[in-house]
Enzyme design. Structure first.
Site, PDB file in Angstrom:
ATOM      1  N   LYS B 196       0.849  -1.176   0.000  1.00  0.00           N
ATOM      2  CA  LYS B 196       0.000   0.000   0.000  1.00  0.00           C
ATOM      3  C   LYS B 196       0.888   1.231   0.000  1.00  0.00           C
ATOM      4  CE  LYS B 196      -1.953   2.842   2.963  1.00  0.00           C
ATOM      5  NZ  LYS B 196      -1.864   4.034   2.078  1.00  0.00           N
ATOM      6  N   GLU B 272       9.923   1.039  10.679  1.00  0.00           N
ATOM      7  CA  GLU B 272      10.969   2.030  10.529  1.00  0.00           C
ATOM      8  C   GLU B 272      10.279   3.372  10.678  1.00  0.00           C
ATOM      9  OE1 GLU B 272      12.994   3.871   7.157  1.00  0.00           O
ATOM     10  OE2 GLU B 272      12.995   4.913   9.083  1.00  0.00           O
ATOM     11  N   CYS B 306      13.662  10.599   6.939  1.00  0.00           N
ATOM     12  CA  CYS B 306      13.588  10.102   8.319  1.00  0.00           C
ATOM     13  C   CYS B 306      14.890  10.332   9.073  1.00  0.00           C
ATOM     14  CB  CYS B 306      13.237   8.620   8.333  1.00  0.00           C
ATOM     15  SG  CYS B 306      14.242   7.643   7.217  1.00  0.00           S
ATOM     16  N   GLU B 403       9.780  15.355  15.631  1.00  0.00           N
ATOM     17  CA  GLU B 403      10.247  15.297  14.257  1.00  0.00           C
ATOM     18  C   GLU B 403       9.415  16.257  13.425  1.00  0.00           C
ATOM     19  OE1 GLU B 403       9.361  11.761  11.993  1.00  0.00           O
ATOM     20  OE2 GLU B 403      11.405  11.711  11.203  1.00  0.00           O
TER      21      GLU B 403
END
Lengths: 501, 505
Positions: B196, B272, B306, B403
Site C-alpha cells: 500500500k 521504521e 527520516c 520530528e
C-alpha cells in the site's frame, strides 16, 4: 492401574524450608513496596507451601531503575564477553551444586517429577548458561561490501534493559533459557516468574549474586500477570520483552509494547503440534513417542504432540499399544520415583482440562481411555485418549495443556500434511517414518518451527526454537536467541586513497 | 537575496516538462489493473500548486481481501516460492532492466507526485531502485540455513523458509526507493506481497506493477492497493491471513500497526519510524565539509527524510565560523519548481505537512530559540517553505524533541565530548547520527556511545545496499537494506532427526 500415591508423600523427600520469599532487586532480597504477599500452592494437595512477596508496578519501577543504572553505568555490559562468561560459568557450577534443592522447589511448586528435575530440568538450566557463556565473546558484527568508497561495519550492541516473563511449566529451564542469552549479550533484566511457580527463581537469584553477577543486572519480581507483568510490558524504560506463555496473554504483551514505547517483543506461545505416524514406522517406537509427546510433564508442554495422525495401515496396532501404555501410566506424587505423571499445576488448569475432556465427549470423539480426574486431594487427571477427532472439534483446535491426546486416522501423505497444517498454531511437529522422501517432503510441508523426525521434543542448545504463525515469533535456544537482546548499529565513514573497496 | 522564486513566467517556459500522462490509475490485483470494489477514487495532488494531478482508485478492506486471496494462492500454490532462487533472480534482474528503460517517465511521475527534484529522481531515486532489486536478486540463491552442533546423537539443521504473504506500507517521501526496499527482499525470499503506497504518492507504484508483470513476476505475487491508511492500511495490519507487515512512516502510525497486529493474528511486525538525528561537529572538523554536511542533512529532499540531521551540535571553537557559513548557504539555497534544474528544494508534500512545519517554526520562535534565517513560507501557490535555522536550542523545546520533517534545523553549541553524547542521546528516537571529526578516538568513542542504528562519520546519508538500516529505541525495529532485511520475510525452521552409528557428532 493408576497408583494414587497421595497418602505416601510423607515418606518421600522432606520438604525443605523455603529460604527465599522476597523480591530480588539490585542485589538484595526486599519486601514489596506495598508489603503484600501471595500464596504459592502445592498441586499435590491444593495447600499452601509458602507466602512470597507480591510485586506490583512500584516494585517493577524500582527494579527497572536498578537495571537501567546497571546497564547505563555498571560494569556488566562493559566487560569483555569472556569476563561475563567466567561469571556465567560460575553461576552454572553453583546451580549444579544445588540440584537437589532446586529440583525439590520445582516439584512442590509445579508438580513436576522430582527425578526429571534432578536429571533434566536443573542440569539443563546450567548447560544453557554454559552454552551462552561460550558465545559471549563471539558476538560479531560484520564489515560490509560497499559499492562506493566507504568503510562500513556493523556493531551488535546489547539492547539495554530486558523484561523476561516466564511460564510455570518449566520454571527453571525457562528462566535460564531467557536469562542466559540476555546475560551473554550484556543486557540487564527484570524477570517475572509465573505466579504459580515463584520459588526457584528466587533461589537462582541468590546463586547469581554468589556467582558474581553485579547488583542490578538480574532482578526478580514475583507477582501477577495483570500487575507486575503488565507493568513490565508497558514500561517506558524497558527496551525489549521476551514472553513465553499463552497466545491470549501474548497478544496483551504485544499490545502493551505498542501503546508504550514500541519495545522489541519476542513471543513463544501455544501450540497444537501434530505427530504424524506413517505405515512404515516402527510401531513400538511410534507408540513410545506418542505417549511421551502427550504425557511428558503431565502434558504441560508447549510442544506437546496433542494431535496424532496415524496412517491406516498401522492404526489398529498402534492404537492398541498406545492405550495399553496410557493405562499403565503411573499417576501420583511426583516425589515418588515410580510415578510418571504428577498433578496439573493448579485448580484453574485442572478444571480447564476436565472441561475440554467433557467437550471431547460431547463433540462426538471416541474416548478410548481415561477421561476422569483421580479421587482425592490435588489436581491429578488420568491420561486420556480420544480418537476419531476432526479438526473442527474444540479438542483438536485449542491447546488443552494436559494429558489429553486427540487421535485420527489418515490415508495419504497429502491428507496428513493438510490436516497437520489446519491450525493457527505452528510450534512443532513430529514425523515417524523410515522413508527419506516422506521425511523430506513432510518436514518441508508442515508450517511449524521445529520438526522432529523419528524423535520428539529433541531440543538442543545450538538448535533454534521458534514458532510459526500464531505460535509466536523470535527464537529461544540457538545463537538466534541472542538477536532479541542485541541491536545492530551500522557505522559508515568515507575512504580516501583506498587501493580497493 | 537568495530564495529563488522560480515561477517567473520567463524562466517557467524554458524548462517546464509537460506534465506526464498518467497511464495507470487503478488497483493492481492478481496481475490485472482493476477498479476498487466500491468504485471510489481519490485525488492525488501536485504540491507545486495544490492542484489535482489525477484521480486514483481507492482501495479499502474488500480490495485488500481480494489482494490477499490472490497473494495467498500465489504463495501456497503458485510458482514463485517454489522457483530456485536463481530463477527469481532472473526475473528480478529483468524488472530492474525495465525500470532503467523507463527512467524519464518514472522520474517525472515521482517529481510531480512528491515534489522531489527531477534531477535527483532521474539520477538517484529511480536508478537506485534498480540497484536495490539487483542486490537482492543476487542474494536470492544464497539464503542458507545452518547445520547445527548438537550435544547428543542427533542431526539438526535449520531451513530459512519464506514467511508467506506480506503486507508492506510505504511512505510518501521516497515512493520509489521505499517501494523497492520493501519489495525486493520479499521477492528474493519467495514471499508474495500486498503493498500500500502512501495516499499522497500513489502513482509510481502502479507503473512498477505494470513493469513487474512485463518482467515476468507471476500474477498474485505483487499486488498494489492504493488507499488511505485508515482504510487499506488498517485492513492490511489487521488481516488474519497476512503473515508479516513491514511499515515505514510515523511513530504514531507505527503504534497502530503493532496494535493491530497484536489484536489480529500476531503477525510479525517491522517498523521504521521517525527520527531526530543529531549531527555532532567537533572543533577539528573541516568547516566547509561540516557546513555542507549540515546543510544537506536538513535540506535534502526538502527535509522530508527520516534520518534528517535536524539537530546540529557544534563545538564552541568552530561555532561562529560554521554558523556563518551555514546561514550563507541556507540563504543561497534555491527553492522552487522541482522540474527546474537550478532548483535545490521543491515544495513540501501536501497542505497538512506544510502547515505542520510552519506551526513548528512558530513554536520555535515562541519557545525562545533564536531564528537565524528563514522562518516563513514563500507565500505563493503550493507548499514552499524557506530553509529555516534556529540556534540556542535546548532539548526540552518542541523543535528539539519532535520530528518536524521539513527544512528546519535546530542548532546548539557544546563544550565537551561528554556533553555532546549526552545531548545527542537525549531523545526517544534513535535512527541515525553524524559525527564530524578527524580524531580517530573521538570517532570511535562517540560512534559507540550514541544509541542510534546508523552512525555516519564525516559523511551523511551514506546509504549502501549492503549496509543494514534501522532504528534504536522508538525509531523502530527491523532492518531495511543489507542481508539483515531478508529476516523479516523468512522464518527459521529447525529439523532434527536421530543419528545411529555415527562416527562423530
Amino acid at each position: 492401574m493408576e497408583s494414587n500415591s497421595n497418602q505416601s508423600s510423607v515418606s518421600f523427600v522432606k520438604i525443605p524450608t523455603i529460604k527465599f520469599t522476597k523480591l530480588f532487586i539490585n542485589g538484595e532480597f526486599v519486601d514489596a513496596v506495598s508489603g503484600k504477599t501471595f500464596e504459592t500452592i502445592d498441586p499435590r494437595t491444593g495447600e499452601m507451601i509458602a507466602r512470597v512477596a507480591e510485586g506490583d508496578k512500584e516494585d517493577v519501577d524500582l527494579a527497572v531503575k536498578a537495571a537501567r543504572q546497571a546497564f547505563d553505568h555498571g560494569p556488566w555490559p562493559r566487560l569483555p564477553g569472556s569476563a561475563r562468561a567466567r561469571i556465567m560459568m560460575k553461576f552454572a557450577d553453583l546451580i549444579e551444586e544445588n540440584v537437589e534443592e532446586l529440583a525439590v522447589l520445582d516439584t512442590i511448586d509445579a508438580g513436576k517429577l522430582f527425578s526429571m528435575g534432578k536429571a533434566i530440568d536443573i542440569p539443563m538450566a546450567a548447560k544453557n548458561l554454559r552454552y551462552y557463556a561460550g558465545a559471549a565473546d563471539k558476538i560479531h558484527g560484520e564489515v560490509l561490501k560497499m559499492s562506493r568508497e566507504f568503510h562500513a561495519y556493523t556493531l551488535r550492541e546489547p539492547i539495554g534493559v530486558a523484561g523476561l516473563i516466564i511460564p510455570w511449566n518449566f520454571p527453571s529451564a525457562m528462566l535460564m533459557c531467557k536469562v542466559s542469552p540476555a546475560l551473554a549479550a550484556g543486557c540487564t533484566m527484570v524477570v517475572k516468574p509465573a505466579e504459580q511457580t515463584p520459588l526457584s527463581a528466587l533461589y537462582f537469584a541468590h546463586l547469581a549474586k554468589l556467582a558474581g553477577i553485579p547488583d542490578g543486572v538480574l532482578n526478580v519480581i514475583n507477582g501477577y500477570g495483570p500487575k507486575a507483568g503488565a507493568a513490565i510490558t508497558s514500561h517506558m524504560d524497558i527496551d525489549a520483552v521476551s514472553f513465553t506463555g499463552s497466545t491470549e496473554v501474548g497478544r496483551k504483551v504485544m499490545q502493551a509494547a505498542a501503546t508504550s514505547n514500541l519495545k522489541v517483543v519476542s513471543l513463544e506461545l501455544g501450540g497444537k503440534s501434530p505427530l504424524i505416524i506413517f505405515d512404515d514406522a516402527d510401531v513400538d517406537m511410534a507408540a513410545q513417542l506418542a505417549i511421551f509427546g502427550i504425557l511428558f510433564n503431565k502434558g504441560e508442554v508447549c510442544v506437546s504432540s496433542s494431535r496424532v495422525y496415524v496412517q491406516e495401515g498401522l492404526y489398529e496396532e498402534l492404537v492398541k499399544k498406545l492405550v495399553e501404555k496410557a493405562k499403565a501410566w503411573v499417576v501420583g506424587d511426583p516425589f515418588d520415583p515410580k510415578v510418571q505423571q504428577g498433578p496439573q499445576i493448579d485448580k484453574k488448569q485442572f478444571d480447564k482440562i476436565l472441561s475440554y475432556i467433557e467437550h471431547g465427549k460431547r463433540e462426538g470423539a471416541t474416548l478410548l481411555t481415561g477421561g476422569k480426574p483421580l479421587d482425592g486431594k490435588g489436581y491429578y487427571i488420568e491420561p486420556t485418549i480420544f480418537s476419531e477427532i476432526k479438526e473442527e472439534m474444540l479438542i483438536a483446535k485449542e491447546e488443552i495443556f494436559g494429558p489429553v491426546l486427540g487421535l485420527a486416522k489418515f490415508k495419504t501423505v497429502e491428507e496428513a500434511i493438510k490436516r497437520a497444517n489446519s491450525t493457527r498454531y505452528g510450534l512443532a511437529a513430529g514425523i515417524v517414518t523410515k522413508d527419506i522422501n516422506v521425511a523430506n517432503t513432510v518436514s518441508r510441508s508442515i508450517r511449524a518451527g521445529s520438526i522432529w523426525i523419528n524423535c520428539y521434543a529433541a531440543l538442543d542448545f545450538d538448535c533454534p526454537f521458534s514458532g510459526y504463525k500464531m505460535s509466536g515469533f523470535g527464537s529461544s535456544l540457538g545463537l538466534e536467541a541472542l538477536d532479541i537482546y542485541l541491536k545492530v548499529k551500522s557505522v559508515v565513514t568515507p575512504l580516501f586513497n583506498t587501493p580497493w573497496l | 537575496m537568495g530564495i529563488h522564486n522560480s515561477d517567473d513566467s520567463s524562466a517557467a517556459t524554458t524548462f517546464v516538462i509537460k506534465n506526464p500522462t498518467i497511464k495507470f490509475t487503478k488497483l493492481f490485483i492478481n496481475g490485472e489493473f482493476v477498479d476498487s470494489i466500491s468504485g471510489k477514487t481519490f485525488e492525488t495532488i501536485d504540491p507545486r500548486t495544490g492542484d489535482v494531478i489525477t484521480r486514483i482508485a481507492e482501495g479499502d478492506k474488500e480490495d485488500v481481501d481480494l489482494a490477499v486471496k490472490a497473494a495467498r494462492v500465489a504463495f501456497d500454490h503458485g510458482p514463485w516460492p517454489r522457483l530456485p532462487g536463481a530463477a527469481r533472480a532472473r526475473i528480478m534482474m529483468k524488472f530492474a532492466d525495465l525500470i532503467e528503460e523507463n527512467v524519464e517517465e518514472l522520474a517525472a511521475l515521482e517529481t510531480i507526485d512528491a515534489g522531489k527534484l527531477l534531477s535527483m529522481t532521474k539520477a538517484r531515486d529511480i536508478p537506485h531502485a534498480a540497484s536495490i532489486l539487483r542486490y537482492y536478486a543476487g542474494a536470492a540463491d544464497k539464503i542458507h540455513g545452518e547445520v547445527l552442533k548438537m550435544s547428543r546423537e542427533l542431526h539438526g539443521y535449520t531451513l530459512q523458509e519464506p514467511i508467506g504473504v506480506v503486507g508492506q506500507i510505504i511512505p510518501w517521501n521516497y515512493p520509489t526507493v521505499m517501494f523497492f526496499l520493501k519489495v525486493s527482499p520479499a521477492l528474493a525470499a519467495g514471499c508474495t506481497i500486498i503493498i500500500k503506497p502512501a495516499e499522497q504518492t500513489p502513482l509510481t507504484a502502479l507503473y512498477y506493477a505494470h513493469l513487474a508483470k512485463l518482467a515476468g513476476i507471476p500474477d498474485g505475487v505483487l499486488n498494489v492497493v492504493n488507499g488511505l491508511g485508515s482504510g487499506a492500511g488498517a485492513a492490511i495490519s489487521s488481516h488474519m491471513d497476512i503473515d508479516a507487515v513491514s511499515f515505514t512512516g510515523s511513530t504514531e502510525v507505527g503504534r497502530k500497526i503493532l496494535q493491530a497486529a497484536a489484536a489480529s493474528n500476531l503477525k510479525v511486525v517491522s517498523l521504521e519510524l521517525g527520527g531526530k538525528s543529531p549531527l555532532i561537529i567537533f572543533n577539528d572538523a573541516d568547516v566547509d565539509i561540516a557546513a555542507d554536511l549540515a546543510l544537506l542533512g536538513f535540506l535534502y529532499n526538502k527535509g522530508e527524510v527520516c534520518v534528517a540531521s535536524s539537530r546540529v551540535y557544534v563545538q564552541e571553537g568552530i561555532y561562529e565560523e560554521l554558523v556563518k557559513k551555514l546561514v550563507e548557504k541556507a540563504k543561497a539555497w534555491v527553492v522552487g519548481d522541482p522540474f527546474d534544474p537550478k532548483v535545490q528544494q521543491g515544495p513540501q508534500i501536501d497542505k497538512t505537512q506544510y502547515e505542520k512545519v510552519l506551526s513548528y517554526i512558530e513554536h520555535g520562535k515562541r519557545e525562545g530559540a533564536t531564528l537565524l534565517t528563514g522562518g516563513k513560507s514563500l507565500g505563493r501557490k503550493g507548499y514552499f517553505i524557506e530553509p529555516t535555522i534556529f540556534t540556542d536550542v535546548k532539548e526540552e523545546m518542541l523543535i528539539a524533541k519532535d520530528e518536524i520533517f521539513g527544512p528546519v534545523m535546530a542548532l546548539a553549541k557544546f563544550k565537551t565530548i561528554e556533553e555532546a553524547i549526552k545531548r545527542a542521546n537525549n531523545t526517544r528516537y534513535g535512527l541515525a547520527a553524524g559525527i564530524v571529526t578527524k580524531d580517530l578516538n573521538v570517532a570511535n568513542t562517540v560512534s559507540r556511545s550514541i544509541r542510534a542504528g546508523t552512525i555516519w562519520i564525516n559523511c551523511y546519508f551514506a546509504f549502501d545496499n549492503d549496509v543494514p538500516f534501522g532504528g534504536y529505541k522508538m525509531s523502530g525495529f527491523g532492518k531495511d537494506y543489507g542481508l539483515e532485511s531478508l529476516h523479516k520475510y523468512l522464518q527459521v525452521k529447525s529439523v532434527v532427526t536421530p543419528l545411529y552409528n555415527t562416527p562423530w557428532l
